[in-house]
Design a protein around this motif. Structure first.
Motif: not given
Length: 117
Positions: A17-37
């Motif tokens: 349960t903890l692994v699933i909960l942490l994987n759901i809450t820790s994913k980055k949903t916004i990929m910005d070009r400036e942040k990934s450069s």
């Protein structure tokens, strides 16, 4: 025995349960070009951020780590010398050193230890 089995199942369920909960809450949903450069004082970088990687240096580092771990395995053998008789100690210690030397000679013959090619 049933108590141990039920507690193991409960612990596994909590962990899952903890692994699933942490994987759901820790994913980055916004990929910005400036942040990934790569960041260079607020400006666009002048050159590539990736440096060439020396594979030979990596192999030397891995060989060092392997022999470093094997040296740490020798310490319990030295401490157990007080508990075992001398013949058993010498047999185990000699076999361990022979395995280390075979590995060293193999790396030497493969050319992994020569720095210049």
């Amino acid at each position: 025995m049933p108590l141990m089995l039920t507690s193991a199942i409960i612990i596994m369920m909590i962990n899952t349960t903890l692994v699933i909960l942490l994987n759901i809450t820790s994913k980055k949903t916004i990929m910005d070009r400036e942040k990934s450069s790569p960041f260079e004082c607020g400006f666009d970088p002048k050159s590539s951020a990736r440096l060439p990687f020396s594979m030979h240096f990596f192999l030397i580092a891995i060989i060092f780590l392997i022999f470093d771990v094997e040296i740490t395995l020798l310490f319990p053998i030295i401490i157990s010398m007080k508990l075992n008789n001398l013949t058993n100690y010498l047999i185990v210690f000699t076999a361990f050193i022979i395995i280390l030397l075979i590995g060293l000679f193999h790396e030497w013959k493969q050319g992994a230890l020569t720095w210049t090619n």
